[in-house]
Design a protein around this motif. Structure first.
Motif, PDB file in Angstrom:
ATOM      1  N   THR A   1      -5.101  11.118   4.496  1.00 35.67           N
ATOM      2  CA  THR A   1      -6.095  10.045   4.486  1.00 35.67           C
ATOM      3  C   THR A   1      -5.455   8.718   4.121  1.00 35.67           C
ATOM      4  O   THR A   1      -5.772   7.678   4.713  1.00 35.67           O
ATOM      5  CB  THR A   1      -7.224  10.383   3.499  1.00 35.67           C
ATOM      6  OG1 THR A   1      -7.753  11.659   3.828  1.00 35.67           O
ATOM      7  CG2 THR A   1      -8.317   9.349   3.531  1.00 35.67           C
ATOM      8  N   GLY A   2      -4.543   8.740   3.151  1.00 30.29           N
ATOM      9  CA  GLY A   2      -3.858   7.510   2.765  1.00 30.29           C
ATOM     10  C   GLY A   2      -3.005   6.953   3.887  1.00 30.29           C
ATOM     11  O   GLY A   2      -2.975   5.732   4.106  1.00 30.29           O
TER      12      GLY A   2
ATOM     13  N   LEU B   1       0.586   4.423  -2.606  1.00 32.26           N
ATOM     14  CA  LEU B   1       0.419   5.804  -2.147  1.00 32.26           C
ATOM     15  C   LEU B   1       1.527   6.711  -2.671  1.00 32.26           C
ATOM     16  O   LEU B   1       1.276   7.869  -3.026  1.00 32.26           O
ATOM     17  CB  LEU B   1       0.382   5.847  -0.617  1.00 32.26           C
ATOM     18  CG  LEU B   1      -0.861   5.252   0.039  1.00 32.26           C
ATOM     19  CD1 LEU B   1      -0.698   5.237   1.553  1.00 32.26           C
ATOM     20  CD2 LEU B   1      -2.097   6.015  -0.357  1.00 32.26           C
TER      21      LEU B   1
ATOM     22  N   LEU C   1      -3.383   3.442   5.832  1.00 31.30           N
ATOM     23  CA  LEU C   1      -2.241   2.543   5.959  1.00 31.30           C
ATOM     24  C   LEU C   1      -2.071   2.068   7.394  1.00 31.30           C
ATOM     25  O   LEU C   1      -1.861   0.877   7.649  1.00 31.30           O
ATOM     26  CB  LEU C   1      -0.977   3.241   5.475  1.00 31.30           C
ATOM     27  CG  LEU C   1       0.323   2.475   5.644  1.00 31.30           C
ATOM     28  CD1 LEU C   1       0.357   1.277   4.721  1.00 31.30           C
ATOM     29  CD2 LEU C   1       1.493   3.376   5.386  1.00 31.30           C
TER      30      LEU C   1
ATOM     31  N   LEU D   1       0.825  -1.205   0.000  1.00 31.69           N
ATOM     32  CA  LEU D   1       0.000   0.000   0.000  1.00 31.69           C
ATOM     33  C   LEU D   1       0.861   1.257   0.000  1.00 31.69           C
ATOM     34  O   LEU D   1       0.492   2.268  -0.597  1.00 31.69           O
ATOM     35  CB  LEU D   1      -0.940  -0.014   1.210  1.00 31.69           C
ATOM     36  CG  LEU D   1      -1.964   1.106   1.331  1.00 31.69           C
ATOM     37  CD1 LEU D   1      -2.872   1.135   0.110  1.00 31.69           C
ATOM     38  CD2 LEU D   1      -2.773   0.944   2.588  1.00 31.69           C
TER      39      LEU D   1
ATOM     40  N   GLU E   1       1.135  10.013  -5.040  1.00 31.34           N
ATOM     41  CA  GLU E   1       1.736  11.298  -4.688  1.00 31.34           C
ATOM     42  C   GLU E   1       2.638  11.819  -5.806  1.00 31.34           C
ATOM     43  O   GLU E   1       2.710  13.027  -6.039  1.00 31.34           O
ATOM     44  CB  GLU E   1       2.533  11.179  -3.393  1.00 31.34           C
ATOM     45  CG  GLU E   1       1.665  11.090  -2.165  1.00 31.34           C
ATOM     46  CD  GLU E   1       0.779  12.307  -1.991  1.00 31.34           C
ATOM     47  OE1 GLU E   1       1.255  13.436  -2.163  1.00 31.34           O
ATOM     48  OE2 GLU E   1      -0.399  12.108  -1.683  1.00 31.34           O
TER      49      GLU E   1
ATOM     50  N   GLU F   1      -5.243  14.200   0.804  1.00 32.49           N
ATOM     51  CA  GLU F   1      -5.220  12.832   0.286  1.00 32.49           C
ATOM     52  C   GLU F   1      -4.086  12.030   0.909  1.00 32.49           C
ATOM     53  O   GLU F   1      -4.242  10.848   1.220  1.00 32.49           O
ATOM     54  CB  GLU F   1      -5.075  12.887  -1.245  1.00 32.49           C
ATOM     55  CG  GLU F   1      -4.962  11.559  -1.920  1.00 32.49           C
ATOM     56  CD  GLU F   1      -3.541  11.222  -2.281  1.00 32.49           C
ATOM     57  OE1 GLU F   1      -3.253  10.021  -2.325  1.00 32.49           O
ATOM     58  OE2 GLU F   1      -2.737  12.133  -2.495  1.00 32.49           O
TER      59      GLU F   1
END
Length: 98
Positions: free
Chosen positions: A73-74, A30, A78, A26, A34, A70
């Protein structure tokens, strides 16, 4: 196509390729998202500086704000998935199970 536009286009495509090819963790997904947002921010900044319109100067700041939200939140997702599943492998995450 000029060199900066080619660089931003290549950076965005590399982010998409990384997202589609390296989907094991993950964290790597992410980071690819980015990278795509950073390429979009750079392209939008160059576009707004080229156009020199007052209405386009706020768009890069808005995109950077949404990118920070974002990212937060990611990272929260995680942490939540690593606590519940014990790992961040995307193959272990099944959206149909609770």
């Amino acid at each position: 196509m000029t060199t900066p536009y080619f660089t931003f286009n290549a950076a965005f495509m590399l982010g998409i390729m990384g997202l589609s090819l390296h989907r094991t963790h993950l964290v790597s997904a992410l980071l690819c998202i980015e990278a795509m947002m950073l390429a979009l921010f750079s392209a939008l900044t160059m576009l707004s500086s080229t156009l020199q319109l007052p209405s386009t100067t706020m768009a890069p700041i808005l995109l950077l704000t949404f990118s920070a939200c974002e990212a937060g939140t990611g990272l929260a997702l995680l942490v939540a998935t690593s606590r519940t599943h014990g790992t961040d492998h995307l193959q272990n995450l099944n959206l149909l199970q609770c």
